[in-house]
Design a protein around this motif. Structure first.
Motif, PDB file in Angstrom:
ATOM      1  N   GLY A 133       0.818  -1.203   0.000  1.00 16.05           N
ATOM      2  CA  GLY A 133       0.000   0.000   0.000  1.00 16.05           C
ATOM      3  C   GLY A 133       0.849   1.249   0.000  1.00 16.05           C
ATOM      4  N   SER A 134       0.284   2.326   0.509  1.00 18.39           N
ATOM      5  CA  SER A 134       1.013   3.590   0.537  1.00 18.39           C
ATOM      6  C   SER A 134       2.141   3.572   1.552  1.00 18.39           C
ATOM      7  N   GLY A 135       2.058   2.668   2.529  1.00 18.27           N
ATOM      8  CA  GLY A 135       3.135   2.508   3.491  1.00 18.27           C
ATOM      9  C   GLY A 135       3.317   3.664   4.442  1.00 18.27           C
ATOM     10  N   ASP A 136       2.309   4.508   4.569  1.00 22.49           N
ATOM     11  CA  ASP A 136       2.418   5.683   5.420  1.00 22.49           C
ATOM     12  C   ASP A 136       1.270   5.723   6.416  1.00 22.49           C
ATOM     13  N   GLN A 137       0.923   6.935   6.882  1.00 27.94           N
ATOM     14  CA  GLN A 137      -0.140   7.080   7.867  1.00 27.94           C
ATOM     15  C   GLN A 137      -1.466   6.544   7.358  1.00 27.94           C
ATOM     16  N   ALA A 138      -1.705   6.627   6.041  1.00 28.78           N
ATOM     17  CA  ALA A 138      -2.950   6.114   5.478  1.00 28.78           C
ATOM     18  C   ALA A 138      -3.067   4.603   5.666  1.00 28.78           C
ATOM     19  N   THR A 139      -1.947   3.891   5.511  1.00 27.22           N
ATOM     20  CA  THR A 139      -1.949   2.450   5.747  1.00 27.22           C
ATOM     21  C   THR A 139      -2.227   2.144   7.207  1.00 27.22           C
ATOM     22  N   LEU A 140      -1.652   2.926   8.106  1.00 26.26           N
ATOM     23  CA  LEU A 140      -1.894   2.712   9.531  1.00 26.26           C
ATOM     24  C   LEU A 140      -3.356   2.964   9.879  1.00 26.26           C
ATOM     25  N   ARG A 141      -3.939   4.011   9.315  1.00 24.36           N
ATOM     26  CA  ARG A 141      -5.353   4.288   9.587  1.00 24.36           C
ATOM     27  C   ARG A 141      -6.235   3.174   9.022  1.00 24.36           C
ATOM     28  N   MET A 142      -5.838   2.611   7.890  1.00 25.65           N
ATOM     29  CA  MET A 142      -6.596   1.514   7.305  1.00 25.65           C
ATOM     30  C   MET A 142      -6.574   0.298   8.223  1.00 25.65           C
ATOM     31  N   LEU A 234       6.671   6.250  11.805  1.00 26.28           N
ATOM     32  CA  LEU A 234       5.674   5.228  11.482  1.00 26.28           C
ATOM     33  C   LEU A 234       5.767   4.041  12.442  1.00 26.28           C
ATOM     34  N   TRP A 235       6.935   3.787  12.948  1.00 21.81           N
ATOM     35  CA  TRP A 235       7.115   2.733  13.959  1.00 21.81           C
ATOM     36  C   TRP A 235       6.261   3.041  15.188  1.00 21.81           C
ATOM     37  N   GLY A 236       6.373   4.267  15.685  1.00 20.35           N
ATOM     38  CA  GLY A 236       5.560   4.651  16.828  1.00 20.35           C
ATOM     39  C   GLY A 236       4.084   4.657  16.509  1.00 20.35           C
ATOM     40  N   GLY A 237       3.723   5.135  15.303  1.00 23.19           N
ATOM     41  CA  GLY A 237       2.316   5.157  14.905  1.00 23.19           C
ATOM     42  C   GLY A 237       1.717   3.770  14.792  1.00 23.19           C
ATOM     43  N   ALA A 238       2.522   2.797  14.356  1.00 19.70           N
ATOM     44  CA  ALA A 238       2.034   1.422  14.233  1.00 19.70           C
ATOM     45  C   ALA A 238       1.646   0.850  15.590  1.00 19.70           C
ATOM     46  N   GLN A 239       2.399   1.225  16.631  1.00 23.71           N
ATOM     47  CA  GLN A 239       2.076   0.726  17.967  1.00 23.71           C
ATOM     48  C   GLN A 239       0.721   1.246  18.432  1.00 23.71           C
ATOM     49  N   GLN A 240       0.359   2.439  17.974  1.00 21.10           N
ATOM     50  CA  GLN A 240      -0.895   3.041  18.385  1.00 21.10           C
ATOM     51  C   GLN A 240      -2.116   2.304  17.845  1.00 21.10           C
TER      52      GLN A 240
END
Length: 366
Positions: A133-142, A234-240
């Motif tokens: 995917g986009s591999g960014d915040q959009a992927t994390l939100r998905m 993104l590492w920290g965001g993934a934990q969220q």
């Protein structure tokens, strides 16, 4: 159950190249692999040297690929919506609205992609699904969508039940639903019954995201300072969102020791530069063992005996982490992400007595 892998990192660091190499590596081990591409552009076809369509197709031994088309996914999902409406309403109203005429709104891409991945996983045809995917915040939100949506259902269902409107219409719900719908609901289950199936689906999604044996991500970066900073963010965001980051893939980098210190305690794997188009063997050989993602720090742990909740929030400092409590849940804010932690019964409703942020861990005591 398939293992779902995705890669996070700044654009231009080679996430798609890494995804292809991973797909080829795992399929060479005899695993049935599906490579899912979100970007409708031609990059994947050029790198693979093959034509990719909107449905999975064979591109090698044990390896299939699909390029998602949001308009087609929307059309197919709309038919499911109409079937669901017909299940509950005696006089469906959406039958004259056709999926072929629906336009794509912002956010639909992610929701439809997540549903497509779920369906591919449920098919039982694959051992590994690699999502490029986009591999960014959009992927994390998905990937965080199951947990966020379940919170909205849970929170606003109770808001409706407690509202004056909910109390006022409660006596009329049973006769109205009997007359119009194929079911008979009461005021007690009006806000719950229509979403039972959705809640079960979301619970399965949350369980999958929280299990690194089922869903895991890897950071992709190079020696560029901006790429390193983005990967850490993104590492920290993934934990969220409860997503395990299994390790770091350093693409086309010559110095690994210095950069490895940036991502302790994650393991770092260095990939060589591709010597020629189509020469995937050196990249495949340098990739990590993706099953080792289970050894990475878990995003959250709850110790009811010591009455503590511990969250791993790497790359953030104390000033970037905010903790609030509303009722039976605690909310943690970091990296433009909010996570509502539903506490177990033994801690639910108990006030927070203390919180400490140290070495990347937020420890909350009750």
């Amino acid at each position: 159950m398939a293992l779902i892998l995705t890669f996070l990192g700044k654009g231009g660091t080679g996430r798609t190249t890494v995804a292809i190499a991973a797909a080829k590596q795992l399929s060479s081990f005899g695993q049935r692999v599906l490579l899912v591409e979100q970007d409708p552009g031609p990059a994947l076809e050029i790198l693979l040297g093959a034509s990719i369509g909107p449905d999975p197709q064979e591109i090698g031994a044990n390896l299939q690929a699909v390029q998602l088309q949001t308009t087609l996914l929307l059309e197919r999902s709309w038919e499911d919506v109409k079937r669901l409406e017909a299940q509950y309403l005696r006089s469906p109203t959406l039958k004259n609205v056709y999926g072929q005429e629906l336009g794509v709104l912002p956010g639909m891409d992610s929701a439809l992609a997540l549903n497509a991945i779920r369906e591919y996983e449920n098919s039982g045809k694959y051992d590994v699904i690699i999502y490029d995917g986009s591999g960014d915040q959009a992927t994390l939100r998905m990937l965080g969508m199951p947990e966020i949506l379940s919170w909205y259902f849970r929170r606003f269902r109770q808001v409706f039940i407690d509202s004056d409107l909910g109390k006022a219409i409660s006596p009329f719900i049973q006769p109205v639903t009997s007359a119009i719908l194929n079911v008979s609901w009461t005021g007690d289950n009006l806000a719950q019954q229509p979403t039972n199936e959705a809640n079960q689906l979301l619970d399965k999604g949350k369980s999958a995201i929280a299990d690194p044996n089922r869903v895991a991500s890897y950071l992709v970066t190079n020696e560029d300072a901006a790429a390193i900073a983005t990967a850490k963010y993104l590492w920290g965001g993934a934990q969220q969102i409860g997503l395990t980051v299994g390790g770091v893939i350093l693409n086309q980098a010559s110095v690994i020791d210095t950069l490895a210190a940036e991502f302790v305690p994650l393991a770092v794997s260095a990939l060589p530069k591709q010597s020629a188009p189509g020469d995937w063997e050196p990249l495949m050989d340098a990739l990590p063992d993706f099953k080792q993602a289970v050894q990475a720090p878990r995003p959250i742990s709850i110790d009811t005996g010591n009455r503590q909740v511990r969250l791993f929030l790497p790359s953030f400092d104390k000033k970037q982490v905010k903790l609030t409590q509303y009722g039976p849940e605690v909310t943690i804010e970091a990296g433009d992400q909010r996570r509502n932690v539903l506490l177990p019964p033994s801690l639910s409703g108990q006030p927070v007595k203390g919180a400490k942020f140290q070495d990347g861990y937020l420890t909350i005591s009750f």
